[in-house]
Design an enzyme around this catalytic site. Structure first.
Site, PDB file in Angstrom:
ATOM      1  N   TYR A 180       0.834  -1.197   0.000  1.00  0.00           N
ATOM      2  CA  TYR A 180       0.000   0.000   0.000  1.00  0.00           C
ATOM      3  C   TYR A 180       0.865   1.241   0.000  1.00  0.00           C
ATOM      4  O   TYR A 180       1.986   1.237   0.509  1.00  0.00           O
ATOM      5  CB  TYR A 180      -1.055  -0.040   1.091  1.00  0.00           C
ATOM      6  CG  TYR A 180      -0.712   0.403   2.492  1.00  0.00           C
ATOM      7  CD1 TYR A 180      -0.135  -0.446   3.418  1.00  0.00           C
ATOM      8  CD2 TYR A 180      -1.055   1.686   2.913  1.00  0.00           C
ATOM      9  CE1 TYR A 180       0.095  -0.039   4.721  1.00  0.00           C
ATOM     10  CE2 TYR A 180      -0.828   2.097   4.220  1.00  0.00           C
ATOM     11  CZ  TYR A 180      -0.241   1.239   5.105  1.00  0.00           C
ATOM     12  OH  TYR A 180      -0.017   1.645   6.387  1.00  0.00           O
ATOM     13  N   ASN A 214     -12.496  -2.576  12.516  1.00  0.00           N
ATOM     14  CA  ASN A 214     -11.551  -2.054  11.502  1.00  0.00           C
ATOM     15  C   ASN A 214     -12.185  -1.955  10.118  1.00  0.00           C
ATOM     16  O   ASN A 214     -11.625  -2.465   9.138  1.00  0.00           O
ATOM     17  CB  ASN A 214     -10.326  -2.981  11.424  1.00  0.00           C
ATOM     18  CG  ASN A 214      -9.118  -2.402  12.121  1.00  0.00           C
ATOM     19  OD1 ASN A 214      -9.103  -1.229  12.479  1.00  0.00           O
ATOM     20  ND2 ASN A 214      -8.102  -3.220  12.314  1.00  0.00           N
ATOM     21  N   GLY A 272      -4.880   3.396  15.919  1.00  0.00           N
ATOM     22  CA  GLY A 272      -5.907   2.481  16.442  1.00  0.00           C
ATOM     23  C   GLY A 272      -5.295   1.149  16.844  1.00  0.00           C
ATOM     24  O   GLY A 272      -5.649   0.576  17.889  1.00  0.00           O
ATOM     25  N   ASP A 273      -4.382   0.655  16.050  1.00  0.00           N
ATOM     26  CA  ASP A 273      -3.754  -0.635  16.361  1.00  0.00           C
ATOM     27  C   ASP A 273      -2.875  -0.529  17.613  1.00  0.00           C
ATOM     28  O   ASP A 273      -2.804  -1.468  18.409  1.00  0.00           O
ATOM     29  CB  ASP A 273      -2.912  -1.117  15.174  1.00  0.00           C
ATOM     30  CG  ASP A 273      -3.770  -1.345  13.937  1.00  0.00           C
ATOM     31  OD1 ASP A 273      -4.969  -1.628  14.084  1.00  0.00           O
ATOM     32  OD2 ASP A 273      -3.232  -1.215  12.822  1.00  0.00           O
ATOM     33  N   ASP A 276       3.745   2.363  10.413  1.00  0.00           N
ATOM     34  CA  ASP A 276       2.561   1.807  11.081  1.00  0.00           C
ATOM     35  C   ASP A 276       2.837   1.367  12.519  1.00  0.00           C
ATOM     36  O   ASP A 276       1.914   1.184  13.302  1.00  0.00           O
ATOM     37  CB  ASP A 276       2.098   0.545  10.336  1.00  0.00           C
ATOM     38  CG  ASP A 276       1.083   0.826   9.255  1.00  0.00           C
ATOM     39  OD1 ASP A 276       1.272   1.797   8.499  1.00  0.00           O
ATOM     40  OD2 ASP A 276       0.092   0.068   9.168  1.00  0.00           O
TER      41      ASP A 276
HETATM   42  O1  LIG Z   1      -4.690  -3.557   6.254  1.00  0.00           O
HETATM   43  C1  LIG Z   1      -5.203  -2.456   6.124  1.00  0.00           C
HETATM   44  O2  LIG Z   1      -6.118  -2.242   5.353  1.00  0.00           O
HETATM   45  C2  LIG Z   1      -4.761  -1.359   6.923  1.00  0.00           C
HETATM   46  O3  LIG Z   1      -5.411  -0.346   6.923  1.00  0.00           O
HETATM   47  C3  LIG Z   1      -3.557  -1.495   7.731  1.00  0.00           C
HETATM   48  C4  LIG Z   1      -3.396  -0.204   8.457  1.00  0.00           C
HETATM   49  O4  LIG Z   1      -2.227   0.407   8.086  1.00  0.00           O
HETATM   50  C5  LIG Z   1      -3.569  -0.289   9.912  1.00  0.00           C
HETATM   51  O5  LIG Z   1      -4.593  -1.131  10.333  1.00  0.00           O
HETATM   52  C6  LIG Z   1      -3.650   1.077  10.575  1.00  0.00           C
HETATM   53  O6  LIG Z   1      -4.913   1.371  11.087  1.00  0.00           O
HETATM   54  P1  LIG Z   1      -5.127   2.419  12.287  1.00  0.00           P
HETATM   55  O7  LIG Z   1      -4.391   1.887  13.467  1.00  0.00           O
HETATM   56  O8  LIG Z   1      -6.589   2.452  12.509  1.00  0.00           O
HETATM   57  O9  LIG Z   1      -4.569   3.717  11.807  1.00  0.00           O
END
Ligand SMILES: O=C(O)C(=O)C[C@H](O)[C@H](O)COP(=O)(O)O
Length: 319
Positions: free
Chosen positions: A91, A168, A260-261, A297
């Site tokens: 990504y 998520n 979030g993670d 991340d």
């Molecule tokens: O696999 C996916 O589609 C992802 O989005 C991986 C993301 O980089 C994390 O899950 C970050 O998510 P947050 O901690 O909410 O910022």
């Protein structure tokens, strides 16, 4: 016995230097990124034994992910796939700034993990774990992965391994209705549910007072704990008829992805270490605030840093 086992996709995250556009950049930073490995890294760095399960192409790209996760102490249970027949999910992150938001572009279709079957993964690790964690991203990636996610949650439940699941929701992967249907089928095998207020509303159709939403979800799906995250308002948790609230710890945001993670990783770690719900919420919130100061991340933080935030004596300069 392992403290925490997680399962999901980890991609290579490619991002141009800040201020550069993807269209023009000549350089891309490379990081490993994926919800479930982000949680495993937070947990491992904060002092519990963490294992991440997945499937990767047997190539330098797949090995790049494993070596980065191992460097944070995470043990890996990877099914290696023929690199000629499959691919590595990636990504791209183009960091924004007002008025241009941060943009994420996925290039993850047909990644090796989308074909992962339970028989290829070390199910024994799930049975012998204190806690099994996966998130709503995983079943969104393919019908096979939806079945594998359900099977691993069932395996954990049958073995009395506590299961934790973060909704998520990712709008680039599926619709709220598709996600809602899958979430509902998985929730009977979930003990600890984490969900953003907006995802619970759009996918599970529950909105209004978040405390009531948490109570209703706990009753409907017989959940041991429900954690609702409320963006800048912090979070709340419902457990055994009690409600707990937690604010956010202020932070300067260098990179918000992974916040979030880090929260989930911190929350589950403190719980595994014997903390009660308020202590676990505070620990998660502190890990999340620290993550925002770090590029990539992963919450590359230490237990002492998290403790200092909880005790609110994090200094500007340490010398
Ligand atoms: O696999 C996916 O589609 C992802 O989005 C991986 C993301 O980089 C994390 O899950 C970050 O998510 P947050 O901690 O909410 O910022």
């Amino acid at each position: 016995m392992t403290d925490i086992v997680t399962f999901g996709e980890t991609m290579l995250r490619l991002s141009p230097p800040r201020g550069e556009r993807l269209e023009r950049t000549r350089a891309l930073d490379v990081h490993a990124g994926g919800a479930e490995s982000n949680v495993a890294v937070t947990a491992s760095r904060l002092g519990v034994d963490a294992v991440w399960l997945s499937k990767l192409p047997d190539s330098p790209l797949g090995r790049r992910v494993v070596s980065e996760l191992r460097s944070h102490g995470v043990r890996t249970g990877v099914a290696w796939a023929d690199p000629e027949a499959t691919r590595m999910g990636t990504y791209y992150v183009e960091h924004g700034g007002s008025p241009r938001g941060t943009n994420v572009i996925y290039d993850r279709s047909d990644a090796a993990v989308t074909t992962a079957k339970p028989s290829e993964l070390p199910n024994g690790a799930v049975r012998n774990a204190g806690l099994f964690y996966t998130s709503g991203i995983t079943p969104a990636l393919s019908p096979t992965l939806a079945e594998t996610t359900e099977s691993l949650l069932e395996t954990a439940t049958a073995a009395d391994t506590t299961t934790a699941f973060d909704l998520n929701y990712r709008s680039k992967l599926w619709t709220p209705a598709e996600a809602g249907e899958t979430y509902r089928s998985l929730l009977p095998n979930v003990d600890v549910l984490v969900g953003a207020e907006r995802d619970i509303a759009s996918c599970l159709g529950r909105d209004g007072d978040p405390a009531n939403v948490a109570r209703e979800l706990a009753a409907e799906y017989d959940l041991e704990t429900v954690v609702v995250t409320l963006s800048e308002e912090g979070s709340l948790a419902y457990r055994n008829g009690e409600l707990y609230e937690q604010g956010v710890y202020e932070s300067e945001t260098f990179d918000a992805i992974g916040t979030g993670d880090a929260f989930v990783g911190g929350f589950l770690t403190k719980r595994l270490q014997g903390g009660d719900v308020p202590e676990s919420l505070a620990y998660g919130a502190a890990a999340a605030s620290l993550k925002r100061t770090v590029d990539g991340d992963l919450a590359v933080v230490t237990p002492a840093e998290v403790d200092a935030v909880v005790e609110e004596d994090a200094d500007d300069i340490s010398r």
